[in-house]
Scaffold this active site. Structure first.
Site, PDB file in Angstrom:
ATOM      1  N   LYS A  92       0.795  -1.230   0.000  1.00  0.00           N
ATOM      2  CA  LYS A  92       0.000   0.000   0.000  1.00  0.00           C
ATOM      3  C   LYS A  92       0.829   1.283   0.000  1.00  0.00           C
ATOM      4  CE  LYS A  92      -4.477  -1.544   1.226  1.00  0.00           C
ATOM      5  NZ  LYS A  92      -4.320  -2.929   1.738  1.00  0.00           N
ATOM      6  N   GLU A 114      -9.357   6.683   4.005  1.00  0.00           N
ATOM      7  CA  GLU A 114     -10.212   5.686   4.656  1.00  0.00           C
ATOM      8  C   GLU A 114      -9.341   4.466   4.932  1.00  0.00           C
ATOM      9  OE1 GLU A 114      -9.786   5.756   1.438  1.00  0.00           O
ATOM     10  OE2 GLU A 114      -9.381   3.626   1.085  1.00  0.00           O
ATOM     11  N   SER A 381       1.566  -9.789  -1.155  1.00  0.00           N
ATOM     12  CA  SER A 381       1.236  -8.360  -1.030  1.00  0.00           C
ATOM     13  C   SER A 381       1.579  -7.764   0.332  1.00  0.00           C
ATOM     14  CB  SER A 381      -0.240  -8.137  -1.340  1.00  0.00           C
ATOM     15  OG  SER A 381      -1.065  -8.983  -0.561  1.00  0.00           O
TER      16      SER A 381
HETATM   17  C1  LIG Z   1      -5.209  -3.951   1.515  1.00  0.00           C
HETATM   18  C2  LIG Z   1      -4.498  -5.216   1.206  1.00  0.00           C
HETATM   19  C3  LIG Z   1      -4.906  -6.058   0.146  1.00  0.00           C
HETATM   20  C4  LIG Z   1      -6.128  -5.808  -0.677  1.00  0.00           C
HETATM   21  O1  LIG Z   1      -6.126  -4.654  -1.440  1.00  0.00           O
HETATM   22  P1  LIG Z   1      -5.891  -4.631  -3.006  1.00  0.00           P
HETATM   23  O2  LIG Z   1      -6.197  -3.249  -3.377  1.00  0.00           O
HETATM   24  O3  LIG Z   1      -6.832  -5.642  -3.615  1.00  0.00           O
HETATM   25  O4  LIG Z   1      -4.494  -4.990  -3.241  1.00  0.00           O
HETATM   26  C5  LIG Z   1      -4.144  -7.167  -0.133  1.00  0.00           C
HETATM   27  N1  LIG Z   1      -3.058  -7.491   0.597  1.00  0.00           N
HETATM   28  C6  LIG Z   1      -2.644  -6.716   1.625  1.00  0.00           C
HETATM   29  C7  LIG Z   1      -1.433  -7.134   2.380  1.00  0.00           C
HETATM   30  C8  LIG Z   1      -3.340  -5.560   1.972  1.00  0.00           C
HETATM   31  O5  LIG Z   1      -2.929  -4.811   3.010  1.00  0.00           O
END
Ligand SMILES: *Cc1c(COP(=O)(O)O)cnc(C)c1O
Length: 396
Positions: A92, A114, A381
Site C-alpha cells: 500500500k 479511509e 502483497s
Molecule cells: C489492503 C491489502 C490487500 C487488498 O487490497 P488490493 O487493493 O486488492 O491490493 C491485499 N493485501 C494486503 C497485504 C493488503 O494490506
C-alpha cells in the site's frame, strides 16, 4: 484500444469505471486528472518518487524462488514477489507515497484517507509524517476495535483517527465519511484513496503507482529464467496489488493471470466477498463495477477472515479484464487461506498477510498439477505480523 492504454479519457474501462460523484467534486477530480498526467510525464516527479521508493520504502523488492514450497507441491516453479518486505509491511505504501507527492504538487496541505484493516491508514499516516502534512484517517468503529495495533501506529505517527459509527461501522461507511469530508474541504485537502477503486482518475492512478511491482517482476524473471512467466497470481480486494503485478504483462498473450477473491465461509449471501461469484453490475462509491447487492439493489454485507479483502465492490479494471476474458477470477475460502498461511510459514519461514494467503491458497491447489517447467509468480502483497493473533486463534 490496446489493453494497457485504458481507461479512456472519461475514465472508462469498457462499460466499467467512470465518475459517479457529487457535482462539487467533478472539477477537483478533473484538476487532479490533469495534474496527475503532467506529473507522470515530469522527470523530476519520477526521480523524486523513485528515490523515495528506493531509500525510504525499500524497493526493489526481491523475486524469491520458494524452493521448499515448490518441491513440496511437486509441480511448477513458484516465485514470490516480496512486497511484504516493504516499509510498513505491505504494497500500500507505493500508492500512498505517489499520491502524497501529487498532493504537494497540487499545493494541498491536508490529507484524508479511509481504512479497513488499517494497512492503508498506516501507509498514509507514514507518508504524512514524512512530509509534515496534517492527516485524518476515517475508520469504522468496529474495525478500530479489531485492529487496535494499527490505530496506535497511526496515532504514534501523528495522524488523527476518526471513528465512524454509521451502519456496519466498517470500511464502506469509512469511505462515505471520507467522501463527505472531501466535498467540504477539497480546496486544501487531498483524499488518498487506498485501492484501485472509486471515481476516475483513482483506479488508473492507484494502478500506475503499483505498476512498479510488475515492472520489477518482469525484469527479475527475465534475469533469472530468461523468459516470461506462465502464470501470475494475486489476491483481489479492491484490486490494487493485482493490477500492479498484472498490468505490465497484459499484452503478453502467453502469460495467464488469476485473481483470487475472498470466498469467506462459502458462496452464500453475506458470507463472502467474491464479487465475480454472483455479483451484479452496479455503482458504488464513485465507480460502475461488479458488486454484491441483493435483488433490491441494496449492498450486501460481506465476510472474510482478511479485512483487506472484505469489501462489496471490485475495481473497475478487474471487471473489464474479467469481461473480456483476459484475467480469470477464482476465490479461496477462509479455511483455504488459513491452511495456506500455515503451509507457507512451515515450508518457507514466511508469515503472509491473510489477504496474500488467498493467492497462496490457489497456488497450493494448482501448482502440483502444472508441469515442472512452468513458472508462477505470486504477489506476496503483505506480511502477516498484523494477523498473528487471528491466525494463532485458528491454527494453534
Ligand atoms: C489492503 C491489502 C490487500 C487488498 O487490497 P488490493 O487493493 O486488492 O491490493 C491485499 N493485501 C494486503 C497485504 C493488503 O494490506
Amino acid at each position: 484500444m490496446a489493453l494497457a492504454q485504458l481507461p479512456d479519457a472519461t475514465g472508462h474501462f469498457g462499460k466499467f469505471g467512470g465518475m459517479f460523484v457529487p457535482e462539487t467534486l467533478m472539477a477537483p477530480l478533473q484538476e487532479l486528472t490533469v495534474a496527475y498526467d503532467e506529473a507522470r510525464r515530469d522527470p523530476a516527479f519520477q526521480a523524486q518518487l523513485d528515490d523515495l521508493l528506493h531509500n525510504y520504502v525499500g524497493r526493489p523488492t526481491p523475486l524469491y524462488l520458494a524452493e521448499r514450497w515448490t518441491e513440496k507441491l511437486g509441480g511448477a516453479k513458484i516465485y514470490l514477489k516480496r512486497e511484504d518486505l516493504l516499509h510498513t509491511g505491505a504494497h500500500k505504501i507505493n500508492n500512498a507515497l505517489g499520491q502524497i507527492l501529487l498532493a504537494k504538487r497540487l499545493g494541498k496541505t491536508r490529507i484524508i484517507a479511509e481504512t479497513g484493516a488499517g494497512q492503508h491508514g498506516v501507509a498514509t499516516a507514514t507518508v504524512c509524517a514524512r512530509f509534515g502534512m496534517e492527516c485524518v484517517v476515517y475508520m469504522g468503529a468496529v474495525d478500530m476495535e479489531r485492529q487496535a495495533l494499527n490505530v496506535a501506529r497511526m496515532r504514534l505517527m501523528g495522524a488523527e483517527v476518526r471513528a465512524v459509527t454509521a451502519g456496519q461501522a466498517t470500511l464502506k461507511e469509512a469511505v462515505n465519511e471520507a467522501m463527505r469530508d472531501w466535498v467540504a474541504t477539497v480546496d486544501h485537502t487531498h483524499y488518498i484513496l487506498g485501492s484501485a477503486l472509486g471515481s476516475h482518475p483513482f483506479p488508473m492512478m492507484v494502478r500506475d503507482f503499483h505498476r512498479v511491482i510488475g515492472v520489477e517482476a518482469r525484469q527479475q524473471v527475465l534475469e533469472k529464467e530468461g523468459r516470461l512467466p506462465d502464470l501470475l497470481v494475486a489476491c483481489v480486494g479492491g484490486g490494487s496489488n493485482a493490477m500492479g503485478l498484472f498490468h505490465p504483462f497484459l499484452n503478453d498473450e502467453s502469460v495467464r493471470m488469476v485473481g483470487v477473491e475472498a470466498g469467506g465461509l462459502g458462496i452464500l449471501p453475506e458470507k463472502h466477498a467474491a464479487r465475480f461469484q454472483g455479483g451484479k453490475l452496479g455503482v458504488l462509491q464513485g465507480t460502475k463495477t461488479w458488486l454484491l447487492a441483493n435483488d433490491d439493489g441494496q449492498i450486501e454485507l460481506t465476510h472474510s477472515v482478511s479485512a483487506g479483502l472484505d469489501y462489496a465492490a471490485v475495481g473497475p479494471e478487474h471487471a473489464y479484464l474479467q469481461d473480456i476474458g483476459r484475467v480469470e477470477y477464482t476465490y479461496a475460502t477462509d479455511d483455504d487461506a488459513l491452511a495456506a498461511f500455515k503451509e507457507l510459514a512451515h515450508t518457507e519461514g514466511i508469515l503472509p498477510a491473510l489477504e496474500s494467503a488467498h493467492a497462496m491458497a490457489y497456488i497450493s491447489k494448482i501448482a502440483g498439477s502444472l508441469p515442472k517447467s512452468d513458472i508462477i509468480i505470486a504477489n506476496l502483497s503483505g506480511r502477516g505480523d498484523k494477523d498473528v493473533e487471528q491466525a494463532a486463534k485458528y491454527l494453534l
